[in-house]
Motif scaffolding. Structure first.
Motif, mmCIF file in Angstrom:
data_model
loop_
_atom_site.group_PDB
_atom_site.id
_atom_site.type_symbol
_atom_site.label_atom_id
_atom_site.label_comp_id
_atom_site.label_asym_id
_atom_site.label_seq_id
_atom_site.Cartn_x
_atom_site.Cartn_y
_atom_site.Cartn_z
ATOM 1 N N VAL A 1 4.399 9.007 -11.397
ATOM 2 C CA VAL A 1 5.105 10.269 -11.168
ATOM 3 C C VAL A 1 4.939 11.137 -12.397
ATOM 4 O O VAL A 1 5.371 10.771 -13.499
ATOM 5 N N SER A 2 4.326 12.275 -12.215
ATOM 6 C CA SER A 2 4.093 13.194 -13.338
ATOM 7 C C SER A 2 5.228 14.203 -13.446
ATOM 8 O O SER A 2 5.821 14.603 -12.447
ATOM 9 N N SER A 3 5.493 14.598 -14.675
ATOM 10 C CA SER A 3 6.600 15.549 -14.898
ATOM 11 C C SER A 3 6.124 16.979 -14.796
ATOM 12 O O SER A 3 4.945 17.264 -14.733
ATOM 13 N N LYS B 1 11.045 10.429 -9.805
ATOM 14 C CA LYS B 1 11.199 10.821 -11.193
ATOM 15 C C LYS B 1 10.119 10.142 -12.038
ATOM 16 O O LYS B 1 9.620 9.073 -11.654
ATOM 17 N N PRO B 2 9.780 10.711 -13.174
ATOM 18 C CA PRO B 2 8.784 10.058 -14.043
ATOM 19 C C PRO B 2 9.163 8.619 -14.391
ATOM 20 O O PRO B 2 8.277 7.764 -14.523
ATOM 21 N N GLU B 3 10.443 8.343 -14.500
ATOM 22 C CA GLU B 3 10.868 6.974 -14.842
ATOM 23 C C GLU B 3 10.671 5.988 -13.696
ATOM 24 O O GLU B 3 10.864 4.784 -13.875
ATOM 25 N N ASP B 4 10.295 6.476 -12.514
ATOM 26 C CA ASP B 4 9.954 5.579 -11.399
ATOM 27 C C ASP B 4 8.526 5.051 -11.528
ATOM 28 O O ASP B 4 8.117 4.168 -10.756
ATOM 29 N N THR B 5 7.778 5.575 -12.466
ATOM 30 C CA THR B 5 6.393 5.144 -12.659
ATOM 31 C C THR B 5 6.333 3.663 -12.985
ATOM 32 O O THR B 5 6.978 3.181 -13.918
ATOM 33 N N SER C 1 0.838 -1.195 0.000
ATOM 34 C CA SER C 1 0.000 0.000 0.000
ATOM 35 C C SER C 1 0.871 1.241 0.000
ATOM 36 O O SER C 1 2.074 1.163 0.246
ATOM 37 N N GLY C 2 0.245 2.374 -0.282
ATOM 38 C CA GLY C 2 0.951 3.641 -0.231
ATOM 39 C C GLY C 2 1.262 4.250 -1.579
ATOM 40 O O GLY C 2 1.827 5.341 -1.647
ATOM 41 N N GLY C 3 0.920 3.559 -2.641
ATOM 42 C CA GLY C 3 1.164 4.116 -3.961
ATOM 43 C C GLY C 3 0.213 5.258 -4.260
ATOM 44 O O GLY C 3 -0.696 5.560 -3.491
ATOM 45 N N GLY C 4 0.441 5.908 -5.392
ATOM 46 C CA GLY C 4 -0.416 7.005 -5.776
ATOM 47 C C GLY C 4 0.201 7.833 -6.870
ATOM 48 O O GLY C 4 1.187 7.433 -7.500
ATOM 49 N N LEU C 5 -0.397 8.994 -7.090
ATOM 50 C CA LEU C 5 0.074 9.941 -8.098
ATOM 51 C C LEU C 5 0.806 11.074 -7.393
ATOM 52 O O LEU C 5 0.275 11.674 -6.456
ATOM 53 N N VAL C 6 2.009 11.354 -7.855
ATOM 54 C CA VAL C 6 2.811 12.400 -7.240
ATOM 55 C C VAL C 6 3.586 13.139 -8.327
ATOM 56 O O VAL C 6 3.901 12.553 -9.367
ATOM 57 N N GLN C 7 3.879 14.391 -8.087
ATOM 58 C CA GLN C 7 4.679 15.153 -9.042
ATOM 59 C C GLN C 7 6.146 14.801 -8.897
ATOM 60 O O GLN C 7 6.604 14.354 -7.832
ATOM 61 N N ALA C 8 6.886 15.007 -9.966
ATOM 62 C CA ALA C 8 8.330 14.773 -9.924
ATOM 63 C C ALA C 8 8.947 15.569 -8.778
ATOM 64 O O ALA C 8 8.594 16.733 -8.552
#
Length: 123
Positions: A121-123, A86-90, A6-13
């Protein structure tokens, strides 16, 4: 034994997330644990691993200096602190538990797996 990440989600770079991994049915207090991720169209890769008591850890080169793996031996819960994302961690992040106590990095050697949690991870 089913692991629950658990703990995932959408986050900015540049942001941070903390993933947790707990086992249903038994405790993993005496077991090594690992975190893997899989991006669309790519193979599953090791991100981090830890031995049963946290004395030994492994971090993939791509996350060194940004991620930290830890484990609460009493609770048998594993954690992955992810900073400077970083976006590449998506990817979908999976936690895994070993039958043994020693740190391992090969996915095929883990016995227990969780369903995964999405990290974007959004850029």
């Amino acid at each position: 034994v089913q692991l629950q990440a658990s703990g995932g989600g959408l986050v900015q770079a540049g942001g941070s997330l903390r993933l947790s991994c707990a086992a249903a049915g038994r405790t993993l207090s005496n077991n090594a644990m690992g975190w893997f991720h899989q991006a669309p169209g790519k193979e599953r890769e090791i991100v981090a691993a830890i031995n049963w008591n946290g004395a030994a850890t492994y971090l993939a080169d791509s996350v060194k200096g940004r991620f930290t793996i830890s484990k609460d031996v009493c609770k048998g819960t594993g954690y992955l602190q992810m900073n400077s994302l970083k976006p590449e961690d998506t990817a979908v992040y999976y936690c895994a538990g070993s039958l043994g106590s020693a740190l391992i990095t090969e996915g095929t050697r883990y016995r227990y797996w969780g369903w995964g949690t999405q990290v974007t991870v959004s850029s």
